[in-house]
Design a protein around this motif. Structure first.
Motif, mmCIF file in Angstrom:
data_model
loop_
_atom_site.group_PDB
_atom_site.id
_atom_site.type_symbol
_atom_site.label_atom_id
_atom_site.label_comp_id
_atom_site.label_asym_id
_atom_site.label_seq_id
_atom_site.Cartn_x
_atom_site.Cartn_y
_atom_site.Cartn_z
ATOM 1 N N GLN A 1 0.768 -1.045 0.041
ATOM 2 C CA GLN A 1 -0.123 -0.017 0.080
ATOM 3 C C GLN A 1 0.964 1.193 -0.011
ATOM 4 O OE1 GLN A 1 -3.004 -0.794 -0.824
ATOM 5 N NE2 GLN A 1 -2.384 -2.913 -0.249
ATOM 6 N N PHE A 2 1.830 1.000 0.774
ATOM 7 C CA PHE A 2 2.908 2.208 0.702
ATOM 8 C C PHE A 2 3.527 2.666 -0.570
ATOM 9 C CE2 PHE A 2 7.407 3.692 1.511
ATOM 10 C CZ PHE A 2 7.148 4.837 2.221
ATOM 11 N N ARG A 3 3.882 1.502 -1.350
ATOM 12 C CA ARG A 3 4.343 1.710 -2.629
ATOM 13 C C ARG A 3 3.230 2.365 -3.612
ATOM 14 N NH1 ARG A 3 8.514 3.550 -2.961
ATOM 15 N NH2 ARG A 3 9.739 2.544 -1.253
ATOM 16 N N ALA A 4 2.111 1.694 -3.486
ATOM 17 C CA ALA A 4 0.943 2.613 -4.273
ATOM 18 C C ALA A 4 0.676 3.953 -3.985
ATOM 19 C CB ALA A 4 -0.199 1.490 -3.946
ATOM 20 N N LEU A 5 0.907 4.125 -2.629
ATOM 21 C CA LEU A 5 0.651 5.742 -2.316
ATOM 22 C C LEU A 5 2.004 6.402 -2.903
ATOM 23 C CD1 LEU A 5 -0.409 7.900 -0.468
ATOM 24 C CD2 LEU A 5 1.181 7.224 1.111
#
Length: 133
Positions: free
Chosen positions: A123-127
């Motif tokens: 999720q962090f990478r998507a953000l």
């Protein structure tokens, strides 16, 4: 003519000289600042693997808002100089402060390798990808 009569006229001239920020652009900037205020505590909550795992869903829930806010900003094309100046005056400092807090958390989490939480990392990478657009 007394100086006291000049002050109200001067203030009226200054206030009338301000550029009107179009409502959609004003809303886009307000939403983007609000988004930073929502993202920062979610990222800050990740301080070890367990807390990162626990923050995963909250971060995931913010991704659609992030996409919408970034899309709204990217739709803004060339603005007249007076509108740009008004935006900077109205939102510049707040934008810098609020998003500065978010990027402090991003750098911290990158350094900590997201505390080895695979679910949070995704999720962090998507953000981060959305913010880099």
């Amino acid at each position: 003519m007394k100086t006291t009569h000049l002050i109200p006229a001067f203030l009226c001239t200054c206030m009338c000289a301000q550029a009107a920020i179009p409502a959609d652009i004003d809303n886009a900037f307000k939403s983007y600042i609000q988004l930073a205020k929502e993202i920062e505590p979610v990222l800050a909550a990740a301080v070890d693997q367990k807390s990162a795992d626990n923050a995963t869903q909250a971060l995931y829930d913010l991704l659609p808002k992030t996409y919408e806010a970034r899309t709204a900003l990217l739709k803004i094309e060339t603005l007249p100089a007076d509108v740009q100046a008004e935006l900077i005056q109205k939102y510049g400092k707040t934008m810098q402060v609020e998003w500065g807090k978010v990027y402090e958390q991003i750098f911290r989490l990158e350094k900590a390798n997201c505390y080895h939480s695979l679910s949070f990392f995704k999720q962090f990478r998507a953000l981060c990808m959305m913010l880099q657009q």
